[in-house]
Design an enzyme around this catalytic site. Structure first.
Site, PDB file in Angstrom:
ATOM      1  N   ASP A  51     -15.061 -13.363   9.372  1.00 28.57           N
ATOM      2  CA  ASP A  51     -15.221 -13.987   8.165  1.00 28.57           C
ATOM      3  C   ASP A  51     -16.108 -12.924   7.392  1.00 28.57           C
ATOM      4  O   ASP A  51     -16.871 -13.137   6.245  1.00 28.57           O
ATOM      5  CB  ASP A  51     -15.829 -15.417   8.203  1.00 28.57           C
ATOM      6  N   SER A  52     -16.413 -11.650   8.186  1.00 32.00           N
ATOM      7  CA  SER A  52     -17.518 -10.611   7.453  1.00 32.00           C
ATOM      8  C   SER A  52     -16.536 -10.224   6.212  1.00 32.00           C
ATOM      9  O   SER A  52     -16.939  -9.332   5.343  1.00 32.00           O
ATOM     10  CB  SER A  52     -17.686  -9.475   8.359  1.00 32.00           C
ATOM     11  N   ASP A  90     -11.297 -15.606  12.364  1.00 32.82           N
ATOM     12  CA  ASP A  90     -12.451 -16.318  12.290  1.00 32.82           C
ATOM     13  C   ASP A  90     -12.049 -17.748  11.454  1.00 32.82           C
ATOM     14  O   ASP A  90     -11.268 -17.835  10.499  1.00 32.82           O
ATOM     15  CB  ASP A  90     -13.642 -15.914  11.642  1.00 32.82           C
ATOM     16  N   LYS A 120     -11.215 -17.888  16.371  1.00 30.01           N
ATOM     17  CA  LYS A 120     -12.649 -17.527  16.989  1.00 30.01           C
ATOM     18  C   LYS A 120     -13.736 -18.547  15.989  1.00 30.01           C
ATOM     19  O   LYS A 120     -13.517 -18.711  14.801  1.00 30.01           O
ATOM     20  CB  LYS A 120     -13.286 -16.227  16.654  1.00 30.01           C
ATOM     21  N   GLU A 122     -17.869 -20.158  15.715  1.00 28.99           N
ATOM     22  CA  GLU A 122     -19.216 -19.843  16.063  1.00 28.99           C
ATOM     23  C   GLU A 122     -19.821 -21.118  16.657  1.00 28.99           C
ATOM     24  O   GLU A 122     -19.553 -22.087  16.141  1.00 28.99           O
ATOM     25  CB  GLU A 122     -20.061 -19.844  14.782  1.00 28.99           C
ATOM     26  N   GLU A 189     -23.530 -11.789  19.595  1.00 29.32           N
ATOM     27  CA  GLU A 189     -23.920 -10.960  18.728  1.00 29.32           C
ATOM     28  C   GLU A 189     -25.452 -10.997  18.579  1.00 29.32           C
ATOM     29  O   GLU A 189     -26.220 -11.964  18.804  1.00 29.32           O
ATOM     30  CB  GLU A 189     -23.572 -11.492  17.279  1.00 29.32           C
TER      31      GLU A 189
HETATM   32  O1  KIV Z   1     -16.991 -11.634  10.987  1.00 27.34           O
HETATM   33  C1  KIV Z   1     -17.217 -10.760  11.976  1.00 27.34           C
HETATM   34  O2  KIV Z   1     -16.977  -9.641  11.515  1.00 27.34           O
HETATM   35  C2  KIV Z   1     -17.634 -11.096  13.206  1.00 27.34           C
HETATM   36  C3  KIV Z   1     -18.151  -9.874  14.058  1.00 27.34           C
HETATM   37  C4  KIV Z   1     -19.405  -9.510  13.474  1.00 27.34           C
HETATM   38  C5  KIV Z   1     -18.258 -10.408  15.611  1.00 27.34           C
HETATM   39  O3  KIV Z   1     -17.869 -12.193  13.557  1.00 27.34           O
END
Ligand code: KIV
Length: 271
Positions: A51-52, A90, A120, A122, A189
């Site tokens: 989600d980055s 994510d 994934k 959190e 992280e």
């Molecule tokens: O969203 C992302 O890029 C991440 C990584 C920093 C692990 O969750």
């Protein structure tokens, strides 16, 4: 004679075998087809559609604004490119925190509409029910502990997490819980290296670190950061493997000057 060079897909079982053999796992983010082709061909084991994307693709300050539809669009593009890597996607903010039914529905959309291989999310103990429910549908789940950017407004900063004993103890408990539930791996992280080692040694499943030191089972970086596309972003944990910002800046300036000078296109470049 044609040689059938069939590529063997990395699975969650491959990753577990790598961890068992002490082989390090390489994970990188990608959000579009062209970048994912390069990342996959170069031998990356896991491609994370993180989600980055909210930051590096859409220019938002945090990961919070990206939607499930937008994540599915990015993920589908990456899946079309990835022939070998396991593609993990994510679950974005707001798509799983409500309740476990909503979490499962979001995960199913990502698997069905994007063709992803795993998701994934959190958090630890507090999302246990959602993790369980997603796993019961046969969807592989990766955890994410330590700095969890979707909770940035709760913490207020992007500094190193779990330096204090109480937070470290909670993180260890969360990691064990995620393993017990059946997660195939956990991203750690921005936590102290010593804590990441303790957690990694205490688990059977792989840990993937970002700013968590060398003792994790593997590492992950955001592709824009490691290629030097994110100008000025230089946290201590980041090793920048290229300066693509300068390369692209030079090429684009060259093009602009050629067009302005009437030098592009020339006769060889026209019909
Ligand atoms: O969203 C992302 O890029 C991440 C990584 C920093 C692990 O969750």
């Amino acid at each position: 004679m044609s040689v059938n060079k069939e590529v063997k897909r990395i699975t969650v079982h491959t990753l577990q075998e790598m961890k068992n053999r002490g082989e390090k796992i390489a994970m990188l983010t990608a959000y579009d087809y062209s970048m994912a082709l390069i990342v996959d061909n170069a031998g990356t084991d896991i491609i994370l559609v993180g989600d980055s994307a909210s930051n590096v693709m859409a220019g938002h300050e945090t990961t919070l604004p990206i939607t499930l539809d937008q994540m599915i669009y990015h993920a589908a593009s990456v899946v079309r490119a990835a022939k070998r890597a396991l593609v993990v996607v994510d679950l974005p903010f707001g798509s799983y925190q409500g309740n476990s039914k909503e979490a499962l529905a979001s995960a199913i959309r990502i698997m069905k509409e994007a063709g992803a291989h795993a998701i994934k999310l959190e958090g630890g103990v507090e999302i246990a029910e959602s993790v369980s429910r997603i796993l019961t549908a046969g969807i592989p789940v990766m955890g994410h502990l330590g700095l969890t950017p979707q909770s940035i407004y709760k913490f207020g900063t992007y500094t190193v997490r779990a330096k204090e004993e109480a937070e470290a103890a909670k993180l260890k408990e969360d990691a064990l819980k995620l393993q017990e539930l059946g997660c195939f791996g956990i991203v750690l992280e921005k936590i102290p290296s010593k804590l990441a080692k303790e957690v990694s040694d205490s688990l059977n499943i792989p840990t993937i670190g970002i700013g968590a030191g060398q003792h994790c089972s593997g590492q992950v970086l955001v592709i824009h950061d490691m290629l030097g596309l994110n100008k000025g972003f230089k946290p201590r944990f980041l090793r920048q493997y290229a300066d693509l910002y300068s390369v692209m800046d030079g090429a684009i300036k060259h093009y602009v000057s050629d067009v302005r000078a009437g030098d592009f296109p020339n006769e060889k470049e026209e019909y």
